[in-house]
Write a protein that holds these residues in place. Structure first.
Motif, PDB file in Angstrom:
ATOM      1  N   GLN A  21       0.817  -1.185   0.078  1.00 12.97           N
ATOM      2  CA  GLN A  21      -0.076   0.081   0.076  1.00 12.97           C
ATOM      3  C   GLN A  21       0.825   1.331   0.115  1.00 12.97           C
ATOM      4  N   ALA A  22       1.949   1.265   0.791  1.00  9.01           N
ATOM      5  CA  ALA A  22       3.037   2.355   0.723  1.00  9.01           C
ATOM      6  C   ALA A  22       3.403   2.678  -0.626  1.00  9.01           C
ATOM      7  N   ARG A  23       3.716   1.647  -1.296  1.00 14.46           N
ATOM      8  CA  ARG A  23       4.162   1.733  -2.846  1.00 14.46           C
ATOM      9  C   ARG A  23       3.455   2.069  -3.877  1.00 14.46           C
ATOM     10  N   ASP A  24       1.987   1.475  -3.499  1.00 13.26           N
ATOM     11  CA  ASP A  24       0.929   1.837  -4.564  1.00 13.26           C
ATOM     12  C   ASP A  24       0.020   3.223  -4.353  1.00 13.26           C
ATOM     13  N   SER A  25      -0.337   3.617  -3.055  1.00 14.82           N
ATOM     14  CA  SER A  25      -0.960   4.880  -2.609  1.00 14.82           C
ATOM     15  C   SER A  25      -0.123   5.832  -1.597  1.00 14.82           C
ATOM     16  N   VAL A  26      -0.251   5.527  -0.276  1.00 17.32           N
ATOM     17  CA  VAL A  26       0.131   6.402   0.358  1.00 17.32           C
ATOM     18  C   VAL A  26       0.340   5.963   1.906  1.00 17.32           C
ATOM     19  N   ALA A  27       1.144   6.082   2.606  1.00 19.60           N
ATOM     20  CA  ALA A  27       1.481   5.602   4.107  1.00 19.60           C
ATOM     21  C   ALA A  27       1.513   6.706   5.016  1.00 19.60           C
ATOM     22  N   LEU A  28       0.894   6.424   6.258  1.00 17.50           N
ATOM     23  CA  LEU A  28       1.231   7.477   7.177  1.00 17.50           C
ATOM     24  C   LEU A  28       1.849   6.766   8.376  1.00 17.50           C
ATOM     25  N   PHE A  29       2.986   7.442   8.788  1.00 17.86           N
ATOM     26  CA  PHE A  29       3.976   6.858   9.830  1.00 17.86           C
ATOM     27  C   PHE A  29       4.203   7.730  10.777  1.00 17.86           C
ATOM     28  N   ASP A  30       4.405   7.289  11.894  1.00 14.07           N
ATOM     29  CA  ASP A  30       4.811   8.375  13.201  1.00 14.07           C
ATOM     30  C   ASP A  30       6.159   8.227  13.423  1.00 14.07           C
ATOM     31  N   ALA A  31       6.778   9.345  12.902  1.00 13.70           N
ATOM     32  CA  ALA A  31       8.252   9.376  13.193  1.00 13.70           C
ATOM     33  C   ALA A  31       8.669  10.264  14.138  1.00 13.70           C
ATOM     34  N   SER A  32       7.737  10.644  15.304  1.00 12.46           N
ATOM     35  CA  SER A  32       8.113  11.517  16.188  1.00 12.46           C
ATOM     36  C   SER A  32       9.611  11.414  16.963  1.00 12.46           C
ATOM     37  N   PRO A  33       9.793  10.067  17.001  1.00 16.00           N
ATOM     38  CA  PRO A  33      11.229  10.015  17.976  1.00 16.00           C
ATOM     39  C   PRO A  33      12.342  10.347  17.015  1.00 16.00           C
ATOM     40  N   LEU A  34      12.240  10.964  15.771  1.00 16.72           N
ATOM     41  CA  LEU A  34      13.334  11.395  14.957  1.00 16.72           C
ATOM     42  C   LEU A  34      14.156  12.493  15.812  1.00 16.72           C
ATOM     43  N   GLY A  35      15.393  12.542  15.759  1.00 14.25           N
ATOM     44  CA  GLY A  35      16.056  13.615  16.556  1.00 14.25           C
ATOM     45  C   GLY A  35      15.629  15.035  15.837  1.00 14.25           C
ATOM     46  N   LYS A  36      15.578  16.030  16.726  1.00 14.19           N
ATOM     47  CA  LYS A  36      15.127  17.463  16.366  1.00 14.19           C
ATOM     48  C   LYS A  36      15.871  18.438  17.146  1.00 14.19           C
ATOM     49  N   ILE A  37      17.274  18.246  16.973  1.00 18.84           N
ATOM     50  CA  ILE A  37      18.104  19.131  17.887  1.00 18.84           C
ATOM     51  C   ILE A  37      18.660  20.543  17.019  1.00 18.84           C
ATOM     52  N   GLU A  38      17.892  21.715  17.794  1.00 17.24           N
ATOM     53  CA  GLU A  38      18.235  22.906  16.921  1.00 17.24           C
ATOM     54  C   GLU A  38      19.576  23.401  17.462  1.00 17.24           C
ATOM     55  N   VAL A  39      20.457  23.782  16.256  1.00 14.29           N
ATOM     56  CA  VAL A  39      21.694  24.504  16.638  1.00 14.29           C
ATOM     57  C   VAL A  39      21.755  25.952  16.124  1.00 14.29           C
TER      58      VAL A  39
END
Lengths: 87, 944
Positions: B602-620
């Motif tokens: 489904q991700a390849r054919d249409s669209v996928a929703l993914f919770d990527a919240s743990p991804l680092g967001k360190i501001e410099v």
């Protein structure tokens, strides 16, 4: 459990700290750093018996500082904010 | 031993009766009994079997020094190797003896004792060397040892841990300790006093005294009242078991009615050791028979529990305190025969088979007896002094070690200081207090004089006849020590390990000195020349639950939770831990593989929703930010334009890849380090360290916003259409927001940051929003997504999607040897002029080696089964098989309908097209080396 004096937060238990290396182990830089110089910087530690100057990070406030302590009896002699000349 | 309860004089009211079982037998006791005292009152002589020879053993002592009376408790809660002498007996308790099958009284391994002469120290190691010790070990272990662990027993109660500080910590609540606490408290000091007994008072609970015009119990009660009034913290049932760095003292408090203890971490200014002294056994043949016990313990059972340990008692002693004990027993109406070593008569043999029946003396006389009480002198309890690295000094008058040169902030008083009479106890305590600058207002007034201790040597000697036991808990006899000396294990530390003298749970509290004294004679040295072994914590065993406190189970290392966790649960997510975060692995009730394949398609054919919240967001932030990014990244980052993103590596100073991720340049002086989810704390610390080490701390700032911001990823060919339906307030067209660009948009009233970054290889948008507003966005994406056949994407399916594209996960597809060039990133090394972390290391011989393991794709040649992760590429050489590296990632690709794999293979980058053998658990398979990216290599789908 040792007590380390963070220069910013006061005495805190050792589990809050992270060892940052020997004080004065300066990073050799430039195009002509020899392999042995670089290896000494990376791997050779003073590991003194007795008084030792070290850099520590207090993980809870995130500050690096210098601490002088004795590795034989674990007494802490002093701790101080890093001066600009040492950075 | 024919022990029985005679009741205590002047007892106010009869105590409540309690019943419990020991080895299946009913035992009746009184409230206030320890397990040991109740067993004695029921005339149970054999309470356990010895560690090695399975000899019958009875209660020896009345306190922490107990070597024999070790029991397993099953009810009310499971406790293993409990000391019967210090554990209170409770109604309904189920108690078993240890190392006895089926019971202590009828142990089927008792035959071992008949072979004792053939199995001395080190017998097992010498005999079972061939062919392999491990063949024999399980059975030997079964026959030796103490309590049996129940692996299913789980402590449900978490132990409290308390941190405390005080001016004076008094360890030991006998006369010395109480006096010290009273003195310090009258000066207004903050005082904590602890005692391992259930009641304060120490020897005053069983020895007669007249202090300040009253008896011992009256003085105890009066003193405790004063201490309570002054706010002194009184900790009964509390053992100070360790003295650690920087003056930390650890105490373990047993709490009545609680399954777990309480741990105290106390930082006192001063410590007073009022820990008393431990009575030593006397050496004679069969001195381990049940019924042979410490004289002090015998008196203690009489006075504290109203139990006579025998009707006809022989009391053997080499010192004046022992003589006084015999007098006190006689006063209570017990028939006592005194054997005073100081008058030349000695005890040679204890007779009897399963319990003592009499003794033979050195003058040849025989005395019938049902209990033999012995006092071989007292050893001051100085374990904590030793732990504080205090040196012990041999005292020729006391024939024991006493505290040597003082240790700062630590002093001993009372019996611990070698004072065995009350007057001496108070005087030595006053001296100890003086070292802390404390002077008592008044000394306690004692009626009567201290007994002359007058000890004479009665050490074990070489060639004693019969079996003379030194260490009761580990079955060490004089012959074992002689054997150790013959085989040259003469240093105390060698002696200890060769014979196991002093290594049991009692740590040789009753045996060490006798063992050292014998070794001294065997080596013709003085005892102080032999020295003592090193004192280490804990003084007595401490439950692991105490040390763990609340940091056990899920609190040991609590997983981090997504702000949308409830949304994921509602959507049927199966959560697993990834890099410290609990994240959806896949969604739905289908079997795992089915669900993952569906999500991939489904991700390849249409669209996928993914919770990527743990991804680092360190501001410099700050004027030095760009220069800083150049230094911390392998790639050049200062050339990045505002509003653009760039993928890069962070290295360690050894040149090893530490993390990878996308750097976003929001503005000229503002970057966002989007590091791997599991590396956020590490990367943050690394950034902070280098910021402080070589940058201007006033012109560069680092701010970790990972937890404040949720990131939702929308990926797939229909991602743009879905987001346009949702409405993010900006033009999502490729011109305005091309791949690797970032822009601000809005969702409702909230500002969102939208980045065109792709970990799937498809067109993707990462939308970052205030974490507390993420729920509404997620719900909207799901509702609008229905029209686009959107799927929720779990971590497992994402792993497949990224592997199809040859995208790596650091730590999975890289190891502690991997340099960026091994992953195909060689350009920065050749071009970048600025200094960066790890640069010099990339020019070493090792880093430039041509035969390094490099990232490569592995195509399955022989069938449809994916390779096992960790399979090794192998090659045959004349010297045997050789590893060529290994498979790091392996999946079934639903997109390609075949297995795919990534690996680190020797010279892999230059060997595309070659086939190699792949070995796993002895099975050999074939793989073709291919480029890591096996799906959409041209990257068209990024804009598809």
């Amino acid at each position: 459990m040792q007590l380390f004096p963070c220069p910013f937060c006061g005495p805190r238990s050792e589990s809050e700290f992270h060892f940052g290396g020997d004080f004065g182990n300066l990073r050799p830089e430039g195009s002509d750093v020899s392999a042995s110089e670089w290896s000494a910087y990376l791997h050779l530690r003073a590991n003194p018996k007795g008084s030792s100057s070290e850099v520590w990070m207090h993980m809870t406030c995130g500050e690096l500082f210098r601490m002088d302590r004795n590795t034989v009896d674990n007494t802490v002699n002093s701790s101080a904010e890093l001066e600009d000349t040492h950075r | 031993m024919t022990s029985f309860r005679i009741g205590r004089q002047g007892e106010p009211a009869p105590a409540k009766t309690i019943r419990f079982s020991f080895d299946g037998k009913d035992v009746t006791g009184l409230e206030g009994d320890t397990i040991a005292s109740a067993l004695l009152a029921n005339d149970i002589a054999i309470v356990g079997r010895s560690f090695k020879y399975h000899r019958p053993r009875g209660v020896w002592g009345a306190g922490v020094e107990e070597p024999n009376a070790i029991v397993d408790i099953d009810m009310p809660s499971a406790v293993r190797n409990a000391r019967a002498t210090t554990t209170p007996a409770l109604d309904g308790m189920v108690v078993r003896s240890v190392n006895a099958h089926p019971t202590a009284a009828t142990d089927r391994h008792a035959f071992l004792d008949r072979f004792a002469r053939f199995i001395p120290s080190a017998f097992y190691y010498k005999t079972f060397m061939w062919p392999d010790w491990h063949w024999f070990e399980p059975n030997i272990r079964k026959m030796a040892g103490l309590g049996i662990l129940d692996p299913t027993a789980i402590s449900v109660e978490r132990a409290d841990q308390v941190n405390e500080e005080c001016d004076l910590l008094v360890i030991g609540g006998g006369p010395a300790g109480l006096f010290a606490a009273r003195t310090a408290s009258e000066k207004g000091k903050k005082v904590i006093i602890c005692d391992d007994g259930f009641h304060f008072g120490g020897s005053l609970l069983h020895r007669q005294a007249n202090i300040d015009g009253g008896d011992g119990p009256a003085w105890i009660a009066a003193t405790l009242n004063v201490l309570r009034d002054r706010g002194v913290q009184l900790l009964a049932r509390t053992t100070a078991f360790g003295l650690y760095d920087h003056g930390l003292v650890a105490l373990n408090e047993i709490r009545p009615g609680k399954a777990s203890s309480r741990l105290w971490r106390v930082r006192p200014t001063n410590v007073l050791l009022a820990t008393g002294a431990i009575e030593r056994p006397l050496p004679f043949a069969n001195n381990d028979l049940p019924g042979v016990m410490s004289a002090e313990a015998g008196l203690s059972y009489l006075r504290r529990h109203g139990i006579a340990v025998g009707r006809r008692v022989v009391l053997a002693t080499n010192n004046g305190v022992g003589v006084e004990t015999s007098r006190e027993l006689a006063d209570a109406g017990i028939e006592v025969t005194l054997v005073d070593y100081r008058s030349g008569r000695r005890l040679m043999v204890a007779e009897g088979s399963k319990r003592v029946a009499g003794v033979k003396l050195s003058d040849g006389t025989r005395v019938a007896a049902d209990a033999v009480l012995v006092s071989g002198g007292f050893t001051p309890t100085l374990h904590l002094f030793g732990q504080a690295k205090g040196k012990l000094r041999w005292d020729d008058d006391l024939l024991t070690f006493v505290a040597g040169d003082p240790v700062p902030r630590l002093s001993a008083g009372g019996a611990a200081a070698g004072s065995f009479g009350l007057t001496g106890v108070f005087e030595s305590t006053a001296r100890a207090l003086a070292s802390f600058g404390l002077t008592p207002r008044a000394m306690p007034k004692i009626v009567g004089r201290d007994t002359d201790y007058g000890i004479v040597a009665a050490w074990p000697e070489p060639n004693m006849s019969g079996r003379v036991w030194i260490d009761l808990q580990h079955d060490v006899t004089t012959k074992d020590i002689e054997l150790a000396a013959r085989e040259n294990f003469v240093s105390v530390e060698h002696l200890k390990r060769y014979t196991t003298l002093g290594m049991a749970t009692d740590q040789g509290k009753t045996s060490n000195l006798n063992g050292l004294a014998l070794m001294a004679q065997l080596t013709e040295k003085a005892i102080p020349e032999v020295g003592t072994t090193t004192y280490r914590p804990p003084f007595t065993p401490v439950p692991f639950t105490s040390l763990a406190g609340v940091t056990s189970g899920s609190l040991m290392n609590p997983p981090r939770r997504l702000v949308l966790e409830n949304e994921h649960f509602a959507a049927g997510a199966n959560l697993r831990e990834y890099g410290g975060w609990l994240r959806p692995a896949w969604y739905g009730a289908e079997p795992e593989a089915t669900a993952i394949n569906r999500e991939v398609r489904q991700a390849r054919d249409s669209v996928a929703l993914f919770d990527a919240s743990p991804l680092g967001k360190i501001e410099v932030l700050g004027p030095q930010a760009a220069e800083f990014m150049d230094f911390v990244y392998y790639n050049t980052m200062s050339t990045l334009k505002a509003g653009r993103c760039r993928y890069g590596f962070m290295l360690s100073e050894s040149g090893i890849v530490y993390d990878d991720g996308v750097l976003v340049r929001l503005e000229e002086n503002r970057f966002i380090v989007s590091c791997s989810s599991s590396h956020v704390p590490g990367v943050y610390a690394l950034l902070e360290e280098w910021r402080q080490d070589r940058f201007d701390r006033k012109r560069l700032f680092i701010h970790n916003t990972t937890a404040d911001t949720a990131t939702l990823t929308v990926s797939g060919p229909k991602s743009r259409a879905l987001l346009e339906a949702v409405g993010l307030g900006i033009d999502l067209g490729d011109k305005n927001l091309p791949h690797m660009a970032t822009a601000w948009g809005s969702f409702g009233d909230d500002t969102v940051r939208i980045s065109r970054v792709s970990f799937t290889g498809d067109r993707s948008y990462e939308i970052s929003i205030r974490a507390d507003r993420a729920k509404h966005l997620w719900k909207t994406l799901r509702r609008r997504g229905e029209a686009f056949n959107a799927t929720l994407l779990g971590l497992e399916a994402l792993m497949v999607l990224r592997a199809e594209k040859g995208f790596i996960v650091i730590g999975k597809d890289s190891d502690g040897m991997t340099r960026p060039m091994d992953l195909g990133a060689s350009a920065p090394l050749a071009k970048k002029t600025a200094e960066f972390i790890g640069k010099r290391s990339l020019f070493t011989e090792e880093a430039q080696r041509p035969d390094r393991n490099q990232l490569v794709g592995l195509e399955v040649v022989d069938g449809t089964q994916p390779f096992a992760i960790g399979s090794h590429g192998v090659e045959s050489t004349p010297a045997g098989k050789r590893s060529l590296g290994y498979v790091t990632s392996s999946y079934f690709s639903a997109t390609l309908n075949r297995p795919i794999a990534l690996g680190l293979i020797e010279r892999g980058a230059a060997r595309h097209g070659e086939e190699i053998d792949v070995q796993h658990l002895g099975q050999i398979r074939r793989a073709r080396l291919v480029p890591p990216c096996v799906f959409d290599p041209s990257g068209d789908r990024l804009n598809g």
